[in-house]
Design a protein around this motif. Structure first.
Motif, PDB file in Angstrom:
ATOM      1  N   PHE A 158     -53.684  26.111  64.636  1.00 20.38           N
ATOM      2  CA  PHE A 158     -52.371  26.479  64.122  1.00 20.38           C
ATOM      3  C   PHE A 158     -52.458  27.637  63.133  1.00 20.38           C
ATOM      4  O   PHE A 158     -53.456  27.804  62.419  1.00 20.38           O
ATOM      5  CB  PHE A 158     -51.708  25.270  63.453  1.00 20.38           C
ATOM      6  CG  PHE A 158     -51.482  24.122  64.384  1.00 20.38           C
ATOM      7  CD1 PHE A 158     -50.440  24.127  65.275  1.00 20.38           C
ATOM      8  CD2 PHE A 158     -52.343  23.029  64.391  1.00 20.38           C
ATOM      9  CE1 PHE A 158     -50.232  23.076  66.153  1.00 20.38           C
ATOM     10  CE2 PHE A 158     -52.153  21.968  65.256  1.00 20.38           C
ATOM     11  CZ  PHE A 158     -51.094  21.996  66.142  1.00 20.38           C
ATOM     12  N   TYR A 159     -51.380  28.421  63.083  1.00 17.73           N
ATOM     13  CA  TYR A 159     -51.279  29.555  62.173  1.00 17.73           C
ATOM     14  C   TYR A 159     -49.979  29.459  61.382  1.00 17.73           C
ATOM     15  O   TYR A 159     -48.985  28.900  61.863  1.00 17.73           O
ATOM     16  CB  TYR A 159     -51.282  30.883  62.940  1.00 17.73           C
ATOM     17  CG  TYR A 159     -52.559  31.172  63.679  1.00 17.73           C
ATOM     18  CD1 TYR A 159     -53.620  31.806  63.043  1.00 17.73           C
ATOM     19  CD2 TYR A 159     -52.720  30.811  65.010  1.00 17.73           C
ATOM     20  CE1 TYR A 159     -54.793  32.064  63.720  1.00 17.73           C
ATOM     21  CE2 TYR A 159     -53.890  31.071  65.696  1.00 17.73           C
ATOM     22  CZ  TYR A 159     -54.921  31.693  65.038  1.00 17.73           C
ATOM     23  OH  TYR A 159     -56.088  31.945  65.705  1.00 17.73           O
ATOM     24  N   MET A 160     -49.989  30.023  60.179  1.00 21.05           N
ATOM     25  CA  MET A 160     -48.741  30.164  59.447  1.00 21.05           C
ATOM     26  C   MET A 160     -47.946  31.288  60.094  1.00 21.05           C
ATOM     27  O   MET A 160     -48.418  32.426  60.170  1.00 21.05           O
ATOM     28  CB  MET A 160     -49.015  30.487  57.972  1.00 21.05           C
ATOM     29  CG  MET A 160     -49.633  29.340  57.203  1.00 21.05           C
ATOM     30  SD  MET A 160     -48.598  27.844  57.204  1.00 21.05           S
ATOM     31  CE  MET A 160     -47.202  28.427  56.252  1.00 21.05           C
ATOM     32  N   ILE A 484     -58.968  17.012  59.271  1.00 23.86           N
ATOM     33  CA  ILE A 484     -58.503  18.263  58.669  1.00 23.86           C
ATOM     34  C   ILE A 484     -58.253  19.306  59.749  1.00 23.86           C
ATOM     35  O   ILE A 484     -57.267  20.052  59.695  1.00 23.86           O
ATOM     36  CB  ILE A 484     -59.521  18.762  57.627  1.00 23.86           C
ATOM     37  CG1 ILE A 484     -59.604  17.764  56.457  1.00 23.86           C
ATOM     38  CG2 ILE A 484     -59.137  20.151  57.112  1.00 23.86           C
ATOM     39  CD1 ILE A 484     -60.679  18.083  55.445  1.00 23.86           C
ATOM     40  N   ASN A 485     -59.122  19.372  60.766  1.00 20.04           N
ATOM     41  CA  ASN A 485     -58.932  20.351  61.850  1.00 20.04           C
ATOM     42  C   ASN A 485     -57.643  20.101  62.617  1.00 20.04           C
ATOM     43  O   ASN A 485     -57.043  21.031  63.164  1.00 20.04           O
ATOM     44  CB  ASN A 485     -60.121  20.318  62.811  1.00 20.04           C
ATOM     45  CG  ASN A 485     -61.360  20.977  62.237  1.00 20.04           C
ATOM     46  OD1 ASN A 485     -61.248  21.859  61.384  1.00 20.04           O
ATOM     47  ND2 ASN A 485     -62.525  20.569  62.673  1.00 20.04           N
ATOM     48  N   ARG A 486     -57.206  18.829  62.693  1.00 17.09           N
ATOM     49  CA  ARG A 486     -56.010  18.497  63.456  1.00 17.09           C
ATOM     50  C   ARG A 486     -54.723  18.665  62.644  1.00 17.09           C
ATOM     51  O   ARG A 486     -53.626  18.652  63.216  1.00 17.09           O
ATOM     52  CB  ARG A 486     -56.143  17.044  63.951  1.00 17.09           C
ATOM     53  CG  ARG A 486     -55.145  16.636  64.996  1.00 17.09           C
ATOM     54  CD  ARG A 486     -55.428  15.231  65.506  1.00 17.09           C
ATOM     55  NE  ARG A 486     -55.790  14.314  64.431  1.00 17.09           N
ATOM     56  CZ  ARG A 486     -54.914  13.775  63.585  1.00 17.09           C
ATOM     57  NH1 ARG A 486     -53.655  14.045  63.699  1.00 17.09           N
ATOM     58  NH2 ARG A 486     -55.324  12.960  62.638  1.00 17.09           N
ATOM     59  N   MET A 487     -54.823  18.816  61.336  1.00 13.35           N
ATOM     60  CA  MET A 487     -53.626  18.965  60.501  1.00 13.35           C
ATOM     61  C   MET A 487     -52.911  20.270  60.820  1.00 13.35           C
ATOM     62  O   MET A 487     -53.544  21.307  61.012  1.00 13.35           O
ATOM     63  CB  MET A 487     -54.019  18.906  59.010  1.00 13.35           C
ATOM     64  CG  MET A 487     -54.522  17.537  58.585  1.00 13.35           C
ATOM     65  SD  MET A 487     -55.226  17.514  56.910  1.00 13.35           S
ATOM     66  CE  MET A 487     -53.754  17.763  55.930  1.00 13.35           C
ATOM     67  N   ARG A 488     -51.596  20.231  60.886  1.00 16.05           N
ATOM     68  CA  ARG A 488     -50.789  21.401  61.247  1.00 16.05           C
ATOM     69  C   ARG A 488     -50.579  22.291  60.029  1.00 16.05           C
ATOM     70  O   ARG A 488     -49.474  22.442  59.506  1.00 16.05           O
ATOM     71  CB  ARG A 488     -49.444  20.967  61.825  1.00 16.05           C
ATOM     72  CG  ARG A 488     -49.556  20.289  63.187  1.00 16.05           C
ATOM     73  CD  ARG A 488     -48.169  20.121  63.793  1.00 16.05           C
ATOM     74  NE  ARG A 488     -48.221  19.527  65.106  1.00 16.05           N
ATOM     75  CZ  ARG A 488     -48.026  18.236  65.353  1.00 16.05           C
ATOM     76  NH1 ARG A 488     -47.792  17.418  64.340  1.00 16.05           N
ATOM     77  NH2 ARG A 488     -48.063  17.764  66.580  1.00 16.05           N
ATOM     78  N   ILE A 489     -51.662  22.864  59.536  1.00 15.94           N
ATOM     79  CA  ILE A 489     -51.634  23.798  58.426  1.00 15.94           C
ATOM     80  C   ILE A 489     -52.449  25.030  58.820  1.00 15.94           C
ATOM     81  O   ILE A 489     -53.098  25.039  59.856  1.00 15.94           O
ATOM     82  CB  ILE A 489     -52.204  23.154  57.128  1.00 15.94           C
ATOM     83  CG1 ILE A 489     -53.616  22.595  57.378  1.00 15.94           C
ATOM     84  CG2 ILE A 489     -51.285  22.064  56.604  1.00 15.94           C
ATOM     85  CD1 ILE A 489     -54.260  21.978  56.159  1.00 15.94           C
ATOM     86  N   ILE A 525     -50.308  22.973  48.356  1.00  9.68           N
ATOM     87  CA  ILE A 525     -49.584  21.711  48.266  1.00  9.68           C
ATOM     88  C   ILE A 525     -48.395  21.699  49.225  1.00  9.68           C
ATOM     89  O   ILE A 525     -48.116  20.723  49.909  1.00  9.68           O
ATOM     90  CB  ILE A 525     -49.112  21.464  46.826  1.00  9.68           C
ATOM     91  CG1 ILE A 525     -50.320  21.255  45.895  1.00  9.68           C
ATOM     92  CG2 ILE A 525     -48.180  20.253  46.764  1.00  9.68           C
ATOM     93  CD1 ILE A 525     -51.036  19.959  46.071  1.00  9.68           C
ATOM     94  N   GLY A 526     -47.685  22.841  49.284  1.00  4.64           N
ATOM     95  CA  GLY A 526     -46.489  22.917  50.118  1.00  4.64           C
ATOM     96  C   GLY A 526     -46.773  22.661  51.584  1.00  4.64           C
ATOM     97  O   GLY A 526     -45.975  22.023  52.288  1.00  4.64           O
ATOM     98  N   GLN A 527     -47.919  23.169  52.075  1.00  4.20           N
ATOM     99  CA  GLN A 527     -48.257  22.959  53.485  1.00  4.20           C
ATOM    100  C   GLN A 527     -48.548  21.491  53.774  1.00  4.20           C
ATOM    101  O   GLN A 527     -48.151  20.967  54.816  1.00  4.20           O
ATOM    102  CB  GLN A 527     -49.455  23.821  53.869  1.00  4.20           C
ATOM    103  CG  GLN A 527     -49.189  25.315  53.809  1.00  4.20           C
ATOM    104  CD  GLN A 527     -50.347  26.109  54.406  1.00  4.20           C
ATOM    105  OE1 GLN A 527     -50.914  25.744  55.420  1.00  4.20           O
ATOM    106  NE2 GLN A 527     -50.697  27.207  53.747  1.00  4.20           N
TER     107      GLN A 527
END
Length: 544
Positions: A158-160, A484-489, A525-527
């Motif tokens: 995922f990318y911002m 952590i790799n699977r988190m959508r950040i 924190i926001g992500q």
């Protein structure tokens, strides 16, 4: 290839556009079956040149564009088949194009959501970029994601998204276009995979005719309504890799890659750590690549290889494998090499890369053991024990392995195995009781809320940080790195979480500063807040 406009009107002219990019000398020849449509003419643009410099190498590509003006007198479906392009005696076949021809022009949507992919056909493991764009022709505010796409069947990175709006033309209308969700996808199986829908809730300004609504001070005030928008599904056709030609040294990577071995020195003492790294850089799914075996010898003891993935640019990343060995005896390995391969989707073939391995030498003499473990019972004091003796005069002729003084850790190792098990069992029971009591006293929602506030204030310890990450666990066997790799950040945020985990873990085991905390960068924190917390819980904005 594309049709402009996407949905032409019956009896009106539309264009079938071709863009050919590459290094070619002759003029491309294009042919296709137009079905019931009428070709009115053909136009072409003067070929343009595109020059890029990558790693000091200059490459030039030619881009040729052709436009066919066409018309279909009746509404319905038009399938353009047998599309072939002949370039420098090489024939390139393309997929059919299905065009929906409308009877009359429909009123364009004021707001819609669209998933746009870099390609609709790819090999298993080949990178596909997907961006979900919000198109709008009215003033909007507060777009909110209501449901994320699942993207099953893909490895996801995922990318911002770049949400800065740009003006574009779509179906003959001018829109503002803003990315709301972006990812790099790697198909895991052959067949048809779906890029499923992203769902947004958007507030937009509503005007009824020319009526104006005025506020208390006489200024015009717009009325806002909410609209629920959903992107359409995009189907990706995935092609299996050719198994009959797959080499044994295949790394599983698809796309161009580079391999670079870094080793500071080649000569080591016995029991001295041997450390070096292998850098792999390219466009493939490096998340799934395992470390290749580089050195093998009976006198080499291998430790777990550490790896770190970093993003260089969108669609281009680097993975660094950190190797650690220990030489348990003298050895000498000469210069050698190994062959690694990746699959090139453009050439539809496997590419071999030769990686040179430097010479490796371990010197010295290991200290002899007084008692050799043979699996038999220990000898009684009455039995004789043979102890090899090194003459003092010859000590200066050999290099001895370093001897370390006894520490707290080594004392723990001297405890019997049964006592270790009892100590571990007591600690496990205490942890389970503490965890059970804490979770009874605090609901998952409040617990997540409390941990997130602690993280923001920099007052979170190692165990609390593990509890926070554990909220995103999908299975009992999932590692912390996998979570952590699977988190959508963003990739940057995931790498920061991994480095932060190492810091708090190091502090936790530091006897000089037990229980100390590590400051957390608040910009991430926001992500975490955006993708979490547990189901059914909505964080209070006043807490952040």
């Amino acid at each position: 290839m594309k049709v402009h406009p996407e949905n032409p009107i019956a009896g009106e002219v539309f264009e079938l556009r071709f863009e050919i990019e590459g290094s070619f000398d002759s003029e491309p020849f294009i042919s296709f079956d137009k079905s019931n449509a009428e070709v009115l003419g053909k136009e072409e643009q003067e070929p343009s040149l595109s020059t890029t410099i990558i790693n000091g190498r200059i490459s030039t590509k030619k881009i040729a564009r052709y436009f066919y003006r066409m018309k279909l007198d009746r509404a319905g479906s038009l399938r353009i088949r047998n599309i072939k392009t002949l370039v420098d005696n090489e024939e390139i076949r393309s997929n059919d194009i299905l065009v929906t021809v409308l009877q009359e022009r429909k009123e364009p949507d004021e707001i819609f959501l669209k998933a746009e992919v870099s390609q609709e056909q790819a090999y298993v493991g080949e990178a596909i970029r997907v961006d979900y764009y919000l198109y709008y022709r009215v003033f909007i505010r507060a777009p909110e994601i209501r449901e994320f796409p699942k993207l099953n069947g893909f490895i996801k990175r995922f990318y911002m998204p770049n949400e800065t709006p740009v003006r574009v033309e779509q179906n003959g209308e001018i829109y503002q276009k803003s990315a709301k969700y972006s990812a790099l996808l790697f198909p895991e199986k052959a067949g048809e995979l779906s890029v499923d829908a992203l769902k947004l809730n958007v507030e937009y300004e509503f005007k009824r005719g020319n009526a104006q609504v005025f506020g208390p001070f006489g200024f015009a005030a717009g009325q806002f309504r909410q609209k629920y928008v959903t992107s359409e599904k995009v189907v990706i056709k995935t092609i299996p890799l050719p198994l009959e030609k797959m080499p044994k040294n295949f790394t599983g990577l698809v796309g161009h890659h580079k391999f670079n071995l870094k080793m500071d020195k080649a000569k080591f003492l016995i029991n001295e750590p041997i450390e070096f790294s292998l850098e792999v850089e390219g466009a493939g799914a490096l998340e799934k690549m395992d470390e290749p075996i580089l050195f093998h010898d009976n006198n080499l003891e291998k430790f777990d290889t550490k790896s770190e993935l970093t993003e260089i640019s969108p669609g281009h990343s680097k993975k660094v494998f950190g190797y650690t060995y220990l030489g348990r005896g003298p050895l000498k390995i000469g210069d050698s090499s190994i062959s690694l391969s990746y699959f090139d989707p453009r050439q539809a073939t496997y590419i071999d890369v030769t990686l040179s391995l430097p010479a490796l030498e371990v010197i010295g003499t290991a200290l002899p053991s007084i008692v050799k473990d043979t699996g038999k019972d220990f000898q009684s004091p009455s039995q004789k024990v043979s102890v090899p003796v090194i003459p003092p005069s010859s000590l200066h002729q050999v290099v001895l392995a370093p001897i370390f003084s006894e520490t707290l850790l080594s004392k723990f190792h001297n405890i019997s195995f049964i006592n270790k098990c009892l100590i571990g069992l007591h600690l496990l029971v205490l942890l389970l009781l503490a965890s059970s009591f804490g979770r009874k006293m605090m609901s998952p929602a409040n617990e997540f809320d409390t941990l997130l506030r602690k993280l923001r204030r920099g007052k979170i310890n190692y165990n609390q940080f593990l509890m926070l990450i554990d909220f995103f666990r999908s299975g009992p066997s999932e590692s912390l790195d996998d979570i952590i790799n699977r988190m959508r950040i963003s990739m940057e945020a995931r790498n920061y979480l991994k480095s932060y985990l190492k810091k708090v873990e190091k502090n936790f085991y530091d006897l000089n500063a037990p229980g100390s905390t590590v400051k957390f960068d608040k910009k991430y924190i926001g992500q975490i807040k955006k993708i979490g917390p547990p189901d059914g819980y909505i964080a209070r904005s006043s807490d952040f």
